[in-house]
Design a protein around this motif. Structure first.
Motif, mmCIF file in Angstrom:
data_model
loop_
_atom_site.group_PDB
_atom_site.id
_atom_site.type_symbol
_atom_site.label_atom_id
_atom_site.label_comp_id
_atom_site.label_asym_id
_atom_site.label_seq_id
_atom_site.Cartn_x
_atom_site.Cartn_y
_atom_site.Cartn_z
ATOM 1 N N CYS A 45 0.822 -1.223 0.000
ATOM 2 C CA CYS A 45 0.000 0.000 0.000
ATOM 3 C C CYS A 45 0.849 1.263 0.000
ATOM 4 O O CYS A 45 0.352 2.348 -0.351
ATOM 5 C CB CYS A 45 -0.910 0.020 1.228
ATOM 6 N N ARG A 56 0.946 6.862 -0.162
ATOM 7 C CA ARG A 56 0.011 5.747 -0.185
ATOM 8 C C ARG A 56 -0.528 5.540 -1.603
ATOM 9 O O ARG A 56 -0.953 6.489 -2.265
ATOM 10 C CB ARG A 56 -1.143 5.977 0.781
ATOM 11 N N ASN A 58 -2.507 2.450 -2.159
ATOM 12 C CA ASN A 58 -3.618 1.514 -2.024
ATOM 13 C C ASN A 58 -4.075 1.519 -0.572
ATOM 14 O O ASN A 58 -3.398 2.070 0.309
ATOM 15 C CB ASN A 58 -3.192 0.111 -2.452
ATOM 16 N N ARG A 59 -5.229 0.895 -0.309
ATOM 17 C CA ARG A 59 -5.754 0.846 1.046
ATOM 18 C C ARG A 59 -6.186 -0.564 1.389
ATOM 19 O O ARG A 59 -6.542 -1.357 0.526
ATOM 20 C CB ARG A 59 -6.939 1.811 1.209
ATOM 21 N N ARG A 60 -6.144 -0.844 2.677
ATOM 22 C CA ARG A 60 -6.586 -2.143 3.182
ATOM 23 C C ARG A 60 -8.099 -2.196 3.158
ATOM 24 O O ARG A 60 -8.784 -1.174 3.311
ATOM 25 C CB ARG A 60 -6.069 -2.367 4.608
ATOM 26 N N ASN A 61 -8.638 -3.413 3.008
ATOM 27 C CA ASN A 61 -10.096 -3.554 2.924
ATOM 28 C C ASN A 61 -10.540 -4.820 3.661
ATOM 29 O O ASN A 61 -11.168 -5.709 3.091
ATOM 30 C CB ASN A 61 -10.525 -3.604 1.465
ATOM 31 N N LEU A 82 -7.085 -5.950 -0.155
ATOM 32 C CA LEU A 82 -6.833 -4.598 -0.639
ATOM 33 C C LEU A 82 -8.038 -4.093 -1.423
ATOM 34 O O LEU A 82 -8.794 -4.888 -1.999
ATOM 35 C CB LEU A 82 -5.583 -4.583 -1.529
ATOM 36 N N ARG A 83 -8.219 -2.768 -1.453
ATOM 37 C CA ARG A 83 -9.345 -2.191 -2.185
ATOM 38 C C ARG A 83 -9.187 -2.384 -3.684
ATOM 39 O O ARG A 83 -10.150 -2.618 -4.408
ATOM 40 C CB ARG A 83 -9.473 -0.699 -1.858
ATOM 41 N N SER A 84 -7.973 -2.248 -4.176
ATOM 42 C CA SER A 84 -7.716 -2.474 -5.599
ATOM 43 C C SER A 84 -6.609 -3.515 -5.729
ATOM 44 O O SER A 84 -5.617 -3.467 -5.007
ATOM 45 C CB SER A 84 -7.304 -1.165 -6.300
ATOM 46 N N GLY A 85 -6.820 -4.458 -6.629
ATOM 47 C CA GLY A 85 -5.848 -5.539 -6.761
ATOM 48 C C GLY A 85 -6.054 -6.580 -5.676
ATOM 49 O O GLY A 85 -7.085 -6.616 -4.985
ATOM 50 N N TYR A 87 -3.891 -9.339 -2.711
ATOM 51 C CA TYR A 87 -2.679 -9.703 -1.977
ATOM 52 C C TYR A 87 -2.793 -11.152 -1.543
ATOM 53 O O TYR A 87 -3.817 -11.573 -0.994
ATOM 54 C CB TYR A 87 -2.492 -8.813 -0.739
#
Length: 413
Positions: A45, A56, A58-61, A82-85, A87
């Motif tokens: 991120c 930053r 990306n963000r955790r989701n 992750l919000r996008s992509g 992990y």
């Protein structure tokens, strides 16, 4: 489900012990693994969890739950989303070594085929693994079988292989609705670099001349060459197979196995004395003295145990074949003990299974163990020095004229 990103190992462990945690090891594995995944997700991120930063990306989701089978048992991991992509910690969930994967695969296959259900249930429970599906077993087996097949069929390009050890192990397998014994043939050699290397593995119905002949022919076809000496027990038909496939190679009968056979020809009360007497043959510092001591031991046995004396006298050329090589290599080549240690490691894994569901399962598990062993030997120190290996390949062929430039005494120094 929230995961603490900062872990104080000492404080956390003290807290678990103080709370009488029933499975500290499993909880420790879970906490540490989740902390590592969280740190890696933060790196993806570009900023720590909950921190505002211009870097930053990306963000955790939240998290998704994934079971992780470990030697401490099945651990329920919280994998960051992750919000996008996406992990996924491949470095963590692909940690099993090949032999461990093979063991799980074989045990699970036995379970799915209904073999010894009560026994397999207990084994799976002891391994701390639950919920193995048929598709998981199939996929795991497919990957392992491809790796083992590549290992078994690889060209033997590390030669010449001056010394080769061969042995056979008996395993139980279900065939045709009954349990039968099959034989796993294993060959180990010392390559030109002085390292030990697993040369081949084969499963045969009988440990006879035909089985050994086919096995050795397969090794030669893959590139086995330069063999000076084959070390083994007195397997049926092996000596003839060596002569047919490895011309010029000698045979060293394992001194340890031979002594056990010899002691069956004397009374139990005389066995300690006979064993001590025979061992003096191998305590001599030079080839000539070994031969002389062998003759003295035969003479000593003739008076009280003529049958044993005759047996020892007839075994002389096979038992003393090691004396034609440098003195520094004698301990490695006068017995099959190095192969026996390898066999113990194989049996440690196969004993868990007990009865294999089919021959492919034997090849899968034993092959995976041998692949790991070869990797370890490659990274370890040389088993034989290059100088002594070079001397071993300079043996004078009986009946030919020695080169006067070669000091023959060096060959047995």
């Amino acid at each position: 489900m929230a995961v603490d990103n900062s872990v104080d190992p000492a404080g956390w462990l003290a807290e678990q012990i103080g709370a009488c945690e029933p499975d500290v090891l499993r909880s420790m594995v879970k906490t540490m693994a989740e902390a590592l995944m969280s740190a890696e997700a933060d790196a993806v991120c570009g900023a720590d969890y909950g921190t505002r930063s211009e870097d930053r990306v990306n963000r955790r989701n939240g998290y998704r739950v994934r079971d992780w089978d470990t030697r401490a048992g099945t651990v329920e991991l919280a994998i960051p989303k992750l919000r996008s992509g996406s992990y996924f910690p491949e470095w963590l969930l692909e940690r099993r070594r090949r032999a461990e994967q093979a063991l799980v695969s074989v045990v699970a296959t036995s379970y799915l085929l209904g073999v010894s259900t009560r026994r397999v249930d207990k084994l799976v429970e002891q391994m701390g693994i639950k919920g193995i599906s048929k598709s998981q077993v199939s996929e795991m087996s497919k990957v392992l079988d491809a790796q083992v097949a590549a290992f078994r069929n690889r060209p033997l390009e590390g030669g010449p292989y001056a010394f080769v050890w061969v042995d056979a192990l008996t395993q139980k397998v279900r065939e045709g609705g009954r349990i039968v014994n099959v034989h796993v043939l294993v060959a180990t050699g010392v390559n030109a670099d002085g390292h030990r290397e697993i040369l081949g593995i084969e499963v045969t119905s009988a440990e006879d001349g035909a089985g050994w002949l086919a096995f050795l022919r397969g090794l030669v076809a893959r590139g086995l060459s330069g063999v000076q000496l084959v070390i083994s027990d007195a397997h049926r038909g092996l000596v003839e197979a060596i002569g047919s496939t490895l011309p010029g190679a000698g045979w060293q009968r394992c001194r340890t196995h031979y002594l056990r056979n010899l002691l069956t020809r004397v009374p139990k009360s005389a066995q300690p004395w006979v064993a001590t007497l025979v061992r003096t043959i191998f305590d001599q510092p030079a080839a000539e003295e070994v031969a002389a001591q062998h003759a003295r031991v035969v003479a000593s046995l003739e008076a009280k145990h003529p049958d044993a004396a005759e047996h020892l006298d007839q075994a002389r050329p096979d038992l003393l074949a090691f004396t034609g090589f440098p003195r520094q290599l004698w301990r490695q080549i006068w017995s099959n003990n190095p192969q026996e240690r390898l066999n113990k490691e194989i049996r440690r894994r196969t004993d868990v299974v007990g009865i294999f569901p089919h021959r492919a399962a034997i090849v899968r598990l034993v092959g995976a163990v041998l692949m790991e062993q070869t990797d370890e030997w490659t990274e370890a120190r040389r088993y034989m020095g290059l100088e002594f290996l070079a001397k071993a390949r300079l043996r004078v062929v009986e009946g030919t004229t020695p080169d006067p430039k070669i000091d023959n005494r060096e060959l047995t120094a």
